[in-house]
Design an enzyme around this catalytic site. Structure first.
Site, short mmCIF file in Angstrom:
data_model
loop_
_atom_site.label_atom_id
_atom_site.label_comp_id
_atom_site.label_asym_id
_atom_site.label_seq_id
_atom_site.Cartn_x
_atom_site.Cartn_y
_atom_site.Cartn_z
N GLY A 38 0.82 -1.23 0.00
CA GLY A 38 0.00 0.00 0.00
C GLY A 38 0.85 1.26 0.00
N ASP A 155 -5.96 7.70 11.69
CA ASP A 155 -7.36 7.42 11.38
C ASP A 155 -8.35 7.28 12.52
OD1 ASP A 155 -8.97 7.54 9.28
OD2 ASP A 155 -8.52 5.60 8.44
N LEU A 391 -8.29 6.87 -3.87
CA LEU A 391 -7.00 6.73 -4.56
C LEU A 391 -7.14 6.09 -5.92
CD1 LEU A 391 -4.79 5.72 -1.50
CD2 LEU A 391 -5.02 7.95 -2.60
N ASP A 513 -3.20 50.38 25.04
CA ASP A 513 -4.41 50.45 24.23
C ASP A 513 -5.57 50.83 25.16
OD1 ASP A 513 -6.40 49.76 22.22
OD2 ASP A 513 -6.69 47.90 23.35
N TYR A 514 -6.68 51.30 24.61
CA TYR A 514 -7.77 51.73 25.48
C TYR A 514 -8.86 50.65 25.63
CZ TYR A 514 -11.38 54.52 27.66
OH TYR A 514 -12.34 54.97 28.53
C1 GDG Z 1 -9.43 5.25 3.11
C2 GDG Z 1 -10.49 6.24 2.71
C3 GDG Z 1 -8.79 7.39 1.29
C4 GDG Z 1 -8.56 -1.92 -4.12
N1 GDG Z 1 -8.89 -3.11 -4.61
C5 GDG Z 1 -7.76 -3.70 -5.03
C6 GDG Z 1 -6.71 -2.86 -4.80
N2 GDG Z 1 -7.22 -1.77 -4.24
C7 GDG Z 1 -6.45 -0.62 -3.80
C8 GDG Z 1 -6.60 0.52 -4.77
C9 GDG Z 1 -6.31 1.71 -3.86
C10 GDG Z 1 -6.86 1.25 -2.53
O1 GDG Z 1 -6.95 -0.15 -2.57
C11 GDG Z 1 -8.22 1.81 -2.23
O2 GDG Z 1 -8.12 3.18 -2.14
P1 GDG Z 1 -9.20 4.12 -1.48
O3 GDG Z 1 -8.77 5.51 -1.64
O4 GDG Z 1 -10.53 3.77 -2.02
O5 GDG Z 1 -9.00 3.76 0.06
P2 GDG Z 1 -9.83 3.09 1.26
O6 GDG Z 1 -9.26 1.74 1.42
O7 GDG Z 1 -11.27 3.19 1.13
O8 GDG Z 1 -9.34 3.96 2.55
C12 GDG Z 1 -10.19 6.82 1.35
C13 GDG Z 1 -7.79 6.37 1.77
O9 GDG Z 1 -8.13 5.88 3.05
C14 GDG Z 1 -6.39 6.96 1.86
O10 GDG Z 1 -6.33 7.95 2.82
O11 GDG Z 1 -8.50 7.74 -0.04
O12 GDG Z 1 -11.12 7.83 1.06
O13 GDG Z 1 -11.76 5.64 2.75
O14 GDG Z 1 -4.93 1.90 -3.73
O15 GDG Z 1 -5.70 0.35 -5.82
N3 GDG Z 1 -5.44 -3.13 -5.12
C15 GDG Z 1 -5.21 -4.35 -5.69
N4 GDG Z 1 -6.20 -5.22 -5.91
C16 GDG Z 1 -7.48 -4.94 -5.61
O16 GDG Z 1 -8.36 -5.76 -5.82
N5 GDG Z 1 -3.96 -4.66 -6.02
#
Ligand code: GDG
Length: 747
Positions: A38, A155, A391, A513-514
């Site tokens: 990640g 978080d 993301l 100051d006043y």
């Molecule tokens: C929180 C917040 C915020 C997903 N499925 C697979 C896979 N992924 C990867 C994606 C991406 C990540 O997981 C998901 O990203 P999100 O942004 O949706 O994150 P959340 O897990 O919901 O978590 C969110 C985040 O924290 C960061 O601060 O953006 O809003 O909810 O990287 O690519 N990756 C692989 N296979 C999958 O099936 N390899």
């Protein structure tokens, strides 16, 4: 982008998050740590190993505290490390774990922060378990932490932790990052009073508090004020003897990893396979199974598109991958059946023997599969109904090294604030989604490339490594600013210090100051008089020392209050000056007052719009007062609005400035202020004791004009350049009494 990075690394980095950065795998009876891939893990690595590693002590692994599962419990602590990380797992009793994680975190905080209050469950046992879990992490942290270490808490699962650390280790540097949306106060206030207060106070234990967007940071600041009474200015929050800061740090991704994937041979092959199997336009979506991701709404939008655009039938497919998550929870199971059914109905209603409109997979993907899908698809459909950042959309954009592809993005994702070139939609509006799909499918390639380029540049410039560097640069700057921002309240020993400096000096000058300093703030400015006690003390001080009143008031008012005093006066924020000889007032410059005619009508409009506000027409300035308005919040908002309009409206060649004072906006010429006029008094002699005291924002000019050796004192607890603070106007007379006593002894 350049950041301040300190030369002297101090301690180690300790990350505290719900999850640990690796999994344990067992092979031939041996346990092996497999690092997660990640973004956060590699970002953190860049802090301890990469170009930002000067932030921390060299050659130190990152310590990571989080909850461990049964595989971890079997492992020996000595084995729980890799080349880069040392893991410190914390274990919870099964019941506590359930009430904590499934309960308080995912059945309450998650739905509330994602604006699903109807799904939130408020159970006492959840809250108790949340406490126990945060305390369990804290106990582990106590065993790990050393002086100088920096703790970074992540978080919504650990909101109580920063305050626990602060209470035990007051000097520790603590950061906190909130990964999900911070909701508006109207939603956060649904929590029971004591719960919401402990969550906010918990987070406020940190020095720096990060959110993905400015909106979330603003919501938090407002909530901190309304729930815990901590005021803020420019994102700084004053908490007793320290200052915390809440600001936006939009998380990002490892841009190069995704950009590079396009030319990876294995990914290239996988892409070809996909295109062979689906030889038409591909729309792609991937997310965890969650109601916040808007999966059902997306399907409704897609259905609407199929309904609106029969010409596309047989020529596109929506590949929708849903990654299993929390599916032991009943709500999630129900959601999954609803998705299954909706997909089935769309395929039945619109599909044919040769064509399946929705290709739906309920599974996770490898990085190769994911990158192949990102680079093979023509459109990415990212439609959460709420998402802290999201993301996936950034990864899609970064992956498109070919400059092709169109991103459709929900306005409810934090990422929408940064990716304005996407087709931005309201995910709840099926027509809007359908229309965006149609637009995306016919968008010419040069247009696609132009939009992609702008978004890619932005993500490349602020990738996940910049994100961490930015966070820690801000943390270091805050550390450096603490001394200036910290409110040091005048106590016995500092009062003694001032008194002895006063007594050992021979030529003294004191600036007062006043309003809000010598006289209390009252509803009618015309009746703001000094209490007799203060009047007597000022008279005694002024008989011996050079004493100057520095005020925003007009000269007539000051003359009446200080009639018969041997005192210097600065009126209307420096526009008018009267020397000690009390002979006559001097105008600071040739004040042409024509400008008033254009400003007065705007101020009067705002008197109508804000009942209780009034305009004061002074000799050299105009003031819009809102001290009498009942609803303080409303008045402050109106004042900000007026300030904004004046800034836009006032012509630069008028040379006007707007002073945002204590419940007053004042407009005047720019060429003078309280400080410039006070300096003229300072230059009148070699003074060896200088004191300046004031409560207003305009007194900051006065403090700034004073030499380093001066005793500067701010009345109240707003941010100030002054060396000391006095809590309120009532405390001023005590200080004056000390000075006057010193005065008596000297006489
Ligand atoms: C929180 C917040 C915020 C997903 N499925 C697979 C896979 N992924 C990867 C994606 C991406 C990540 O997981 C998901 O990203 P999100 O942004 O949706 O994150 P959340 O897990 O919901 O978590 C969110 C985040 O924290 C960061 O601060 O953006 O809003 O909810 O990287 O690519 N990756 C692989 N296979 C999958 O099936 N390899």
């Amino acid at each position: 982008m350049s950041y301040f990075l300190p030369n002297k690394p101090q301690g180690r980095l300790i990350i505290v998050a719900y999850r640990l950065p690796f999994k344990i795998e067992e092979k031939n009876g041996q346990t092996k740590m497999v690092q997660n891939s990640g973004g956060l893990v590699s970002a953190v690595l860049s802090l301890t190993k990469g170009p930002n590693s000067t932030l921390f002590a060299p050659h130190q692994k990152c310590q990571w505290i989080g909850f461990g599962d049964s595989e971890f419990s079997a492992a020996d602590q000595r084995d729980l490390q890799t080349e880069d990380f040392v893991a410190h797992p914390v274990f919870l009793d099964k019941q506590i774990q359930e009430n904590y994680y499934e309960g308080f975190c995912n059945n309450l905080l998650w739905p509330l922060c994602h604006y699903f209050p109807s799904l939130a469950r408020f159970e006492d046992r959840y809250y108790q378990a949340y406490h126990v879990a945060n305390e369990a992490i804290f106990s582990r942290l106590v065993q790990v932490i050393r002086p100088g270490d920096v703790v970074w808490v992540h978080d919504y699962q650990l909101m109580l932790l920063p305050a626990m650390v602060r209470a035990r280790f007051p000097e520790q540097k603590i950061g906190f990052f909130f990964h999900i949306p911070f909701p508006s106060f109207e939603v956060f206030r649904l929590l029971p009073v004591s719960w919401r207060k402990s969550l906010i106070d918990g987070v406020l234990g940190a020095d720096l508090i990060g959110f993905h967007t400015n909106d979330y940071a603003e919501y938090f600041l407002k909530t901190a004020w309304l729930v815990s009474g901590y005021n803020n200015k420019l994102h700084y929050i004053h908490i007793e003897n320290r200052v915390a800061k809440a600001d936006a740090f939009p998380i990002s991704i490892d841009f190069e990893k995704f950009a590079g994937a396009y030319s990876d041979p294995e990914i290239g092959l996988a892409r070809l396979e996909i295109k062979k199997a689906l030889p038409f336009k591909i729309i792609f979506s991937v997310d965890r199974l969650d109601y916040s991701k808007g999966i059902i709404h997306r399907l409704r939008g897609f259905r609407q598109f199929l309904h609106n655009c029969p010409e596309w039938h047989g020529r596109i497919s929506l590949v929708m991958v849903v990654v299993p998550s929390r599916d032991t929870i009943e709500q999630y199971q129900q959601m999954k059946s609803e998705i299954d059914q909706t997909v089935g109905t769309i395929n039945a209603d619109f599909g044919s023997i040769n064509w399946q409109p929705v290709i739906y997979q309920y599974r996770s993907m490898t990085f190769t599969e994911l990158s192949a899908m990102y680079t093979a698809s023509d459109v990415a459909l990212v439609t959460p109904v709420r998402d802290g950042m999201n993301l996936v959309c950034k990864e899609y954009v970064a992956s498109r090294a070919d400059g092709k592809g169109v991103l459709i993005l929900s306005e409810m994702a934090g990422a929408a604030a940064e990716l304005g070139e996407a087709l931005i939609i309201n995910p709840l509006d099926a027509q809007d989604t359908a229309e965006a799909i149609r637009t995306a499918l016919v968008m010419p390639e040069p247009e696609q490339a132009k939009r992609m380029q702008l978004m890619r540049d932005r993500i490349r410039d602020y990738d996940v490594f910049t994100w961490t560097a930015d966070f820690f640069a801000q943390m270091n700057m805050l550390d450096m600013e603490q001394n200036r921002l910290r409110q040091t309240y005048l106590n016995d020993s500092s009062t003694k210090l001032i008194r002895s400096a006063y007594e050992s000096s021979s030529r003294r000058i004191l600036f007062f100051d006043y309003d809000g300093t010598l006289a209390p703030i009252v509803p009618d400015p015309a009746s703001a008089f000094m209490p007799e006690e203060i009047k007597t003390l000022i008279r005694r001080i002024s008989e011996r020392d050079t004493t100057v009143i520095v005020s925003g008031r007009d000269r007539g008012f000051l003359d009446r209050q200080f009639h018969g005093f041997k005192i210097g006066m600065i009126a209307e924020h420096g526009a008018l000056v009267k020397d000690l000889d009390q002979q006559q007032w001097r105008l600071n410059e040739n004040c042409d007052m024509d400008w008033k005619q254009s400003v007065l009508p705007i101020l009067q409009t705002y008197v109508q719009r804000c009942p209780g506000a009034f305009v004061e027409d002074k000799e050299t300035s105009l003031a819009w007062h809102y001290r009498n308005v009942e609803d303080e919040l409303y008045a402050t908002r109106r004042a900000q609005e007026l300030l904004w309009q004046l800034k836009i409206y006032l012509q630069p060649d008028l040379n006007l400035q707007i002073l945002d004072g204590n419940k007053v906006l004042e407009i005047k010429k720019t060429d003078f202020n309280k400080g410039t006029s006070a300096r003229a008094f300072l230059e009148s002699g070699p003074y060896d004791f200088i004191l300046a005291i004031g409560d207003d924002v305009t007194d900051e000019d006065l403090f700034r004009a004073m030499p380093e050796s001066a005793f500067t004192i701010k009345v109240g607890d707003d941010m100030s350049l002054a060396r000391y603070h006095i809590k309120n106007q009532g405390g001023v007379s005590q200080l004056l009494a000390v000075l006057a006593r010193g005065n008596d002894q000297l006489n």
